[in-house]
Motif scaffolding. Structure first.
Motif, mmCIF file in Angstrom:
data_model
loop_
_atom_site.group_PDB
_atom_site.id
_atom_site.type_symbol
_atom_site.label_atom_id
_atom_site.label_comp_id
_atom_site.label_asym_id
_atom_site.label_seq_id
_atom_site.Cartn_x
_atom_site.Cartn_y
_atom_site.Cartn_z
ATOM 1 N N GLN A 154 -0.616 41.734 61.251
ATOM 2 C CA GLN A 154 -1.862 41.706 62.033
ATOM 3 C C GLN A 154 -2.580 43.054 61.941
ATOM 4 O O GLN A 154 -3.794 43.099 61.897
ATOM 5 C CB GLN A 154 -1.559 41.384 63.502
ATOM 6 N N ASP A 155 -1.806 44.140 61.939
ATOM 7 C CA ASP A 155 -2.408 45.474 61.848
ATOM 8 C C ASP A 155 -2.982 45.704 60.453
ATOM 9 O O ASP A 155 -3.950 46.458 60.274
ATOM 10 C CB ASP A 155 -1.378 46.564 62.131
ATOM 11 N N SER A 156 -2.430 45.099 59.450
ATOM 12 C CA SER A 156 -2.900 45.257 58.081
ATOM 13 C C SER A 156 -4.256 44.597 57.892
ATOM 14 O O SER A 156 -5.041 44.999 57.049
ATOM 15 C CB SER A 156 -1.943 44.640 57.085
ATOM 16 N N LYS A 157 -4.527 43.611 58.642
ATOM 17 C CA LYS A 157 -5.777 42.881 58.459
ATOM 18 C C LYS A 157 -6.883 43.610 59.053
ATOM 19 O O LYS A 157 -7.622 44.240 59.261
ATOM 20 C CB LYS A 157 -5.706 41.512 59.115
ATOM 21 N N GLN A 211 14.382 37.472 65.985
ATOM 22 C CA GLN A 211 13.073 37.240 66.612
ATOM 23 C C GLN A 211 12.262 38.533 66.685
ATOM 24 O O GLN A 211 11.054 38.543 66.422
ATOM 25 C CB GLN A 211 13.249 36.645 68.015
ATOM 26 N N LEU A 212 12.922 39.631 67.007
ATOM 27 C CA LEU A 212 12.246 40.925 67.076
ATOM 28 C C LEU A 212 11.715 41.319 65.696
ATOM 29 O O LEU A 212 10.579 41.805 65.574
ATOM 30 C CB LEU A 212 13.197 41.994 67.612
ATOM 31 N N ALA A 213 12.518 41.090 64.678
ATOM 32 C CA ALA A 213 12.075 41.409 63.314
ATOM 33 C C ALA A 213 10.866 40.553 62.948
ATOM 34 O O ALA A 213 9.913 41.048 62.324
ATOM 35 C CB ALA A 213 13.207 41.181 62.332
ATOM 36 N N ARG A 214 10.864 39.294 63.324
ATOM 37 C CA ARG A 214 9.717 38.436 63.036
ATOM 38 C C ARG A 214 8.472 38.914 63.780
ATOM 39 O O ARG A 214 7.363 38.922 63.229
ATOM 40 C CB ARG A 214 10.027 36.991 63.426
ATOM 41 N N ILE A 215 8.685 39.300 65.064
ATOM 42 C CA ILE A 215 7.545 39.790 65.850
ATOM 43 C C ILE A 215 6.993 41.065 65.221
ATOM 44 O O ILE A 215 5.779 41.230 65.078
ATOM 45 C CB ILE A 215 7.953 40.022 67.324
ATOM 46 N N GLU A 216 7.895 41.998 64.828
ATOM 47 C CA GLU A 216 7.446 43.237 64.202
ATOM 48 C C GLU A 216 6.712 42.937 62.904
ATOM 49 O O GLU A 216 5.674 43.546 62.608
ATOM 50 C CB GLU A 216 8.643 44.155 63.918
ATOM 51 N N GLU A 217 7.230 41.990 62.143
ATOM 52 C CA GLU A 217 6.577 41.615 60.895
ATOM 53 C C GLU A 217 5.197 41.016 61.168
ATOM 54 O O GLU A 217 4.220 41.335 60.490
ATOM 55 C CB GLU A 217 7.447 40.599 60.137
ATOM 56 N N HIS A 218 5.143 40.187 62.201
ATOM 57 C CA HIS A 218 3.869 39.569 62.563
ATOM 58 C C HIS A 218 2.854 40.642 63.011
ATOM 59 O O HIS A 218 1.681 40.609 62.629
ATOM 60 C CB HIS A 218 4.077 38.532 63.666
ATOM 61 N N VAL A 219 3.344 41.614 63.813
ATOM 62 C CA VAL A 219 2.467 42.691 64.287
ATOM 63 C C VAL A 219 2.016 43.535 63.109
ATOM 64 O O VAL A 219 0.838 43.935 63.031
ATOM 65 C CB VAL A 219 3.183 43.546 65.355
ATOM 66 N N MET A 220 2.891 43.840 62.160
ATOM 67 C CA MET A 220 2.542 44.639 61.000
ATOM 68 C C MET A 220 1.476 43.915 60.148
ATOM 69 O O MET A 220 0.571 44.550 59.641
ATOM 70 C CB MET A 220 3.774 44.916 60.137
#
Length: 106
Positions: A103-106, A92-101
């Protein structure tokens, strides 16, 4: 030495002496063997008592080992559950980090 009187005794006296020696030896043998049997009996009773105590101790040790085994199995099951939960949280943490990354890319 006269053949009719060996060692200065009559033949009847010699037979009586040898009979007396034989009776005394037989009595001594019986007394010694009876004492040995009594001694062995008491030693075997002590050995039986010691073995009974050892058996009781071994039963207690086996009970303690069974208890420890059950505790160990319970601990292992809890540890497996904790590891599975930690793995899910890592995912779940990896998914959240991936989601945050992303989001930051956009």
């Amino acid at each position: 030495m006269d053949m009719h009187h060996p060692f200065g005794f009559e033949w009847g006296d010699l037979v009586a002496i040898f009979t007396l020696v034989g009776v005394v030896a037989t009595y001594a043998n019986l007394a010694i063997s009876r004492t040995a049997k009594d001694s062995n009996r008491s030693e075997f009773e002590q050995l039986a008592t010691s073995i009974a105590k050892l058996n009781e101790t071994m039963v207690k040790v086996n009970m303690a080992l069974d208890s420890l085994k059950a505790d160990r199995e319970s601990t292992n099951r809890r540890l497996d559950k904790i590891e599975a939960t930690a793995d899910r949280h890592d995912i779940q943490l990896a998914r959240i980090e991936e989601h945050v990354m992303t989001q930051d890319s956009k």
